[in-house]
Scaffold this active site. Structure first.
Site, PDB file in Angstrom:
ATOM      1  N   ASP A   1      -0.117   4.685   0.610  1.00 30.26           N
ATOM      2  CA  ASP A   1      -0.066   6.192   1.811  1.00 30.26           C
ATOM      3  C   ASP A   1      -0.547   5.270   3.189  1.00 30.26           C
ATOM      4  O   ASP A   1      -1.031   4.505   3.352  1.00 30.26           O
ATOM      5  CB  ASP A   1      -1.910   6.318   1.641  1.00 30.26           C
TER       6      ASP A   1
ATOM      7  N   ASP B   1       1.287  -1.324  -0.048  1.00 34.09           N
ATOM      8  CA  ASP B   1      -0.015  -0.230  -0.062  1.00 34.09           C
ATOM      9  C   ASP B   1       0.637   1.348   0.372  1.00 34.09           C
ATOM     10  O   ASP B   1       2.158   1.448   0.131  1.00 34.09           O
ATOM     11  CB  ASP B   1      -0.757   0.104   1.404  1.00 34.09           C
TER      12      ASP B   1
END
Length: 215
Positions: free
Chosen positions: A11, A9
């Site tokens: 963020d 991922d």
């Protein structure tokens, strides 16, 4: 060349920021708080990401120039161990894929900075003057279960020996049944559900190589 695949991922994992929230901050504190609340509720699993994705972008109405500025923020707030991890992965037979519900055009400069060529995020569209026109609502990562779809596509096309997912949110956690190892990340935000249900949990990306070596 690559025997294994790791999906990471972006963020609050590879970088400290939530890009969509930083775009909202440009519209003032009220807009920022509204978007941040929607983001957190989605990442905590209280609401589906597709329920707020378009709503946040319409509220912000970002320009191409603003997206470019937030792209630099990702680089400025990079997780300390991120670049070293990507280098280690490449040297040890792992294909790195950034999989994110964030905006493709915002994350692309950050991916290049990291040396990651594979990025699956959400495209947005601008007119000739750089004004926001919309987003690709069919993008898998703009909806619940989308990261599973991306992972399954890579598994079919690459037939890796091992597959790992790393992330801070519930959209990452939901991939746990489709990978050999899901690693929850809490270096920036500790989400109760993710920490409680992840089979592995780290607060630094520098802690990943030993876990991957043991697989």
């Amino acid at each position: 060349m690559y025997e294994n695949i790791i999906f990471i991922d972006c963020d609050s994992t590879l970088s400290a920021i939530e890009g969509i929230d930083e775009l909202a901050r440009l519209r003032g504190e009220e807009t920022f708080e509204a978007c941040k609340n929607m983001t957190n509720r989605a990442m905590d699993g209280e609401i589906a990401i597709e329920a707020v994705y378009g709503e946040r972008l319409k509220l912000i109405n970002p320009t191409r120039e603003e997206c470019e500025a937030i792209g630099q923020m990702y680089i400025d707030t990079i997780e300390p161990g991120a670049k070293g991890l990507v280098e280690w992965l490449g040297a040890n037979g792992w294909l790195t894929v950034i999989v994110s519900g964030g905006i493709t055009q915002v994350i692309e400069p950050f991916a290049r900075h990291l040396g990651v060529e594979e990025l699956k995020a959400v495209d947005v569209f601008f007119d000739g003057e750089g004004k926001f026109e919309g987003f690709l609502d069919s993008a898998p990562t703009a909806r619940v279960g989308g990261k599973i779809e991306v992972i399954d596509e890579y598994k079919k096309s690459h037939e890796p020996k091992k597959v790992v997912m790393v992330g801070d949110g519930v959209s990452d956690l939901e991939t746990q049944g489709n990978v050999d190892l899901f690693v929850g990340f809490g270096g920036f935000v500790e989400r109760v559900k993710v920490k409680g249900e992840a089979k592995a949990f780290v607060k630094s990306l520098a802690d990943l190589p030993p876990l991957l070596t043991e697989l």
